[in-house]
Write a protein that holds these residues in place. Structure first.
Motif, mmCIF file in Angstrom:
data_model
loop_
_atom_site.group_PDB
_atom_site.id
_atom_site.type_symbol
_atom_site.label_atom_id
_atom_site.label_comp_id
_atom_site.label_asym_id
_atom_site.label_seq_id
_atom_site.Cartn_x
_atom_site.Cartn_y
_atom_site.Cartn_z
ATOM 1 N N THR A 52 33.227 29.608 54.601
ATOM 2 C CA THR A 52 34.421 30.437 54.728
ATOM 3 C C THR A 52 35.382 29.766 55.701
ATOM 4 O OG1 THR A 52 33.355 31.746 56.462
ATOM 5 C CG2 THR A 52 33.265 32.622 54.214
ATOM 6 N N ASP A 90 36.627 33.344 51.525
ATOM 7 C CA ASP A 90 37.038 34.467 52.361
ATOM 8 C C ASP A 90 37.539 35.640 51.523
ATOM 9 O OD1 ASP A 90 37.447 33.262 55.423
ATOM 10 O OD2 ASP A 90 37.622 31.784 53.824
ATOM 11 N N LEU A 91 37.917 35.364 50.289
ATOM 12 C CA LEU A 91 38.459 36.395 49.410
ATOM 13 C C LEU A 91 37.391 37.152 48.620
ATOM 14 C CD1 LEU A 91 41.534 34.407 48.077
ATOM 15 C CD2 LEU A 91 41.457 36.060 49.957
ATOM 16 N N GLN A 92 36.129 36.869 48.887
ATOM 17 C CA GLN A 92 35.051 37.586 48.208
ATOM 18 C C GLN A 92 35.097 39.065 48.610
ATOM 19 O OE1 GLN A 92 31.202 35.667 48.580
ATOM 20 N NE2 GLN A 92 32.213 33.683 48.759
ATOM 21 N N PHE A 93 34.699 39.929 47.688
ATOM 22 C CA PHE A 93 34.754 41.368 47.908
ATOM 23 C C PHE A 93 34.014 41.817 49.156
ATOM 24 C CE2 PHE A 93 35.425 41.221 43.223
ATOM 25 C CZ PHE A 93 36.695 41.770 43.219
ATOM 26 N N GLN A 94 32.919 41.163 49.486
ATOM 27 C CA GLN A 94 32.108 41.582 50.630
ATOM 28 C C GLN A 94 32.868 41.519 51.947
ATOM 29 O OE1 GLN A 94 29.494 38.541 49.529
ATOM 30 N NE2 GLN A 94 29.782 37.302 51.349
ATOM 31 N N TYR A 95 33.918 40.684 52.018
ATOM 32 C CA TYR A 95 34.664 40.565 53.271
ATOM 33 C C TYR A 95 35.812 41.565 53.368
ATOM 34 C CZ TYR A 95 31.966 36.296 53.726
ATOM 35 O OH TYR A 95 30.938 35.388 53.809
ATOM 36 N N ALA A 96 36.269 42.069 52.252
ATOM 37 C CA ALA A 96 37.294 43.117 52.200
ATOM 38 C C ALA A 96 38.451 42.864 53.164
ATOM 39 C CB ALA A 96 36.662 44.488 52.476
ATOM 40 N N ILE A 97 39.100 41.715 53.023
ATOM 41 C CA ILE A 97 40.223 41.397 53.897
ATOM 42 C C ILE A 97 41.537 41.545 53.144
ATOM 43 C CG2 ILE A 97 38.863 39.869 55.359
ATOM 44 C CD1 ILE A 97 40.139 37.504 53.922
ATOM 45 N N ASN A 98 42.613 41.671 53.894
ATOM 46 C CA ASN A 98 43.935 41.815 53.288
ATOM 47 C C ASN A 98 44.729 40.513 53.446
ATOM 48 O OD1 ASN A 98 45.009 41.762 55.924
ATOM 49 N ND2 ASN A 98 44.719 43.965 56.127
ATOM 50 N N THR A 101 45.393 39.125 56.944
ATOM 51 C CA THR A 101 44.237 38.451 57.549
ATOM 52 C C THR A 101 44.125 37.024 57.020
ATOM 53 O OG1 THR A 101 43.093 40.567 57.759
ATOM 54 C CG2 THR A 101 41.743 38.585 57.919
#
Length: 112
Positions: A52, A90-98, A101
């Motif tokens: 990541t 970093d854009l994987q669903f598990q990280y749930a970032i906007n 970020t």
């Protein structure tokens, strides 16, 4: 000789999604770049699967560019060019970032 570090995730590493192997050296984009540039350049592949860019990675510091990248740069000599290909994981669903970020994370990596 000019040194080019290619730092990134599985795309830089050369991960083959068809069977989970690594593409052969002649197929990886870093090797293709090396061939096109010739012997005056040294292309260094610093890719790693699941790395990541700026979110914490449960696999450890080596898998997080934010943690690993400063160490690599401080230990590397004569870097003429740095190519960052990072952030996809970093854009994987598990990280749930906007998007904010993502922007801030990439900005911080570039500043490093």
């Amino acid at each position: 000789m000019k040194n080019i570090i290619c730092y990134g995730d599985s795309n830089t590493f050369g991960f083959n999604p068809k069977d989970g192997s690594r593409y052969d050296k002649d197929t990886r984009w870093t090797s293709i770049l090396q061939k096109k540039l010739g012997t005056e350049y040294n292309v260094i592949n610093e890719g790693m699967c699941d790395r990541t860019g700026f979110v914490g990675n449960s696999n450890g510091d080596l898998f997080s560019a934010q943690k690993h990248f400063p160490q690599l740069i401080s230990q590397s000599e004569n870097i003429d060019t740095l190519i960052l290909w990072i952030g996809t994981n970093d854009l994987q669903f598990q990280y749930a970032i906007n998007i904010e970020t993502v922007e801030k994370g990439l900005e911080n990596l570039i500043k490093l």
